[in-house]
Design a protein around this motif. Sequence first.
Motif, mmCIF file in Angstrom:
data_model
loop_
_atom_site.group_PDB
_atom_site.id
_atom_site.type_symbol
_atom_site.label_atom_id
_atom_site.label_comp_id
_atom_site.label_asym_id
_atom_site.label_seq_id
_atom_site.Cartn_x
_atom_site.Cartn_y
_atom_site.Cartn_z
ATOM 1 N N GLY A 8 3.374 8.840 18.909
ATOM 2 C CA GLY A 8 4.043 7.946 17.959
ATOM 3 C C GLY A 8 5.028 8.695 17.081
ATOM 4 N N ALA A 9 4.631 9.865 16.615
ATOM 5 C CA ALA A 9 5.518 10.673 15.772
ATOM 6 C C ALA A 9 6.728 11.163 16.556
ATOM 7 N N THR A 10 6.527 11.524 17.806
ATOM 8 C CA THR A 10 7.652 11.975 18.641
ATOM 9 C C THR A 10 8.651 10.846 18.853
ATOM 10 N N ILE A 11 8.136 9.668 19.187
ATOM 11 C CA ILE A 11 9.022 8.503 19.331
ATOM 12 C C ILE A 11 9.735 8.246 18.008
ATOM 13 N N GLY A 12 9.008 8.403 16.907
ATOM 14 C CA GLY A 12 9.582 8.191 15.577
ATOM 15 C C GLY A 12 10.759 9.101 15.274
ATOM 16 N N MET A 33 8.020 2.247 19.215
ATOM 17 C CA MET A 33 7.317 2.836 18.080
ATOM 18 C C MET A 33 6.362 1.824 17.444
ATOM 19 N N SER A 34 6.783 0.565 17.376
ATOM 20 C CA SER A 34 5.919 -0.476 16.809
ATOM 21 C C SER A 34 4.602 -0.572 17.564
ATOM 22 N N VAL A 35 4.663 -0.513 18.874
ATOM 23 C CA VAL A 35 3.449 -0.599 19.685
ATOM 24 C C VAL A 35 2.487 0.543 19.340
ATOM 25 N N PHE A 42 -4.050 0.336 12.671
ATOM 26 C CA PHE A 42 -5.337 -0.368 12.708
ATOM 27 C C PHE A 42 -6.492 0.612 12.826
ATOM 28 N N SER A 43 -6.304 1.699 13.553
ATOM 29 C CA SER A 43 -7.346 2.722 13.672
ATOM 30 C C SER A 43 -7.624 3.399 12.335
ATOM 31 N N ALA A 44 -6.584 3.519 11.492
ATOM 32 C CA ALA A 44 -6.726 4.167 10.184
ATOM 33 C C ALA A 44 -7.132 3.171 9.090
ATOM 34 N N ASN A 56 7.409 -5.934 12.906
ATOM 35 C CA ASN A 56 8.532 -5.074 13.293
ATOM 36 C C ASN A 56 8.875 -5.234 14.766
ATOM 37 N N PHE A 57 7.873 -5.415 15.594
ATOM 38 C CA PHE A 57 8.111 -5.631 17.019
ATOM 39 C C PHE A 57 8.962 -6.893 17.215
ATOM 40 N N ILE A 58 8.573 -7.967 16.546
ATOM 41 C CA ILE A 58 9.314 -9.232 16.647
ATOM 42 C C ILE A 58 10.709 -9.082 16.048
#
Length: 187
Positions: A8-12, A33-35, A42-44, A56-58
Motif C-alpha cells: 500500500g505504501a509503495t502504491i502510495g 491504493m483505495s483497495v 479496517f485491520s487497524a 475514495n474508490f467511488i
Amino acid sequence: MGTLDIIGATIGLFYIVSEYRADRWFWPLSLLMSVFYIVIDFSAHYYANGTICIYNFIMSIYGLLVWRGILHSKNREECPITSCPRKYWPWILLAIAVLTVVLAHVLGVLKESHQPWLDGFTAAISIVGMFMVSRKWWQQWFCWTVVNPLMVYLFFLSGNYASAILYVVFCVFCVLGIIRWKRESIS
C-alpha cells in the motif's frame, strides 16, 4: 509492518507523485491504493478512514471522468486545474465540522475505533479533500496538509510503519503540490 502495509505504501508513492503532476495515472493509482487501504485501515480499527477509502474508490471513478472531460465539460476536453469558488468555502467548512461530529459520535458509540475524534476528523477532511481533488481545485492540497500529519500519528500508533513513513512523504508533497497547482491554475 505487514506485506499489505508495504505494498500500500509503495502504491502510495506512485500515487502522490502522479497527483502532484496531475497526470493521467493519478486516478487508476487512487483506485488501487483505495483497495489496499480499505484492508489496512479496517485491520487497524480505523473504521472511519477505512470507510473513506470506499468513498475514495467511488470518487476516483468520478474524478477520472471529470479530469478526462467526460463529465462537466461541454467539449470533452481535459479538466484544467482551477481555484475553488469562494461561494463553496462556507459549505466546505460546515461539511467538515458536521461530518467530524457525526463520524466521531458513531465511532464512539460503536467503541471500535481507538481514536474516534481523530479518526472522524481525518475522515471528514478526507471526504471534502477527495471531492476537491476530483474537481481539480488547487486548494485541495490544504485538506491534505491537515490530514497527513494526523495520519502519520495514527499509522504509527497502529504499527503500520510503512504507511506512517508514506504519509510523511505525503506531507512534503502537500507543500510542493500547493506551489505547483497554484502556479498552473487557470483561475
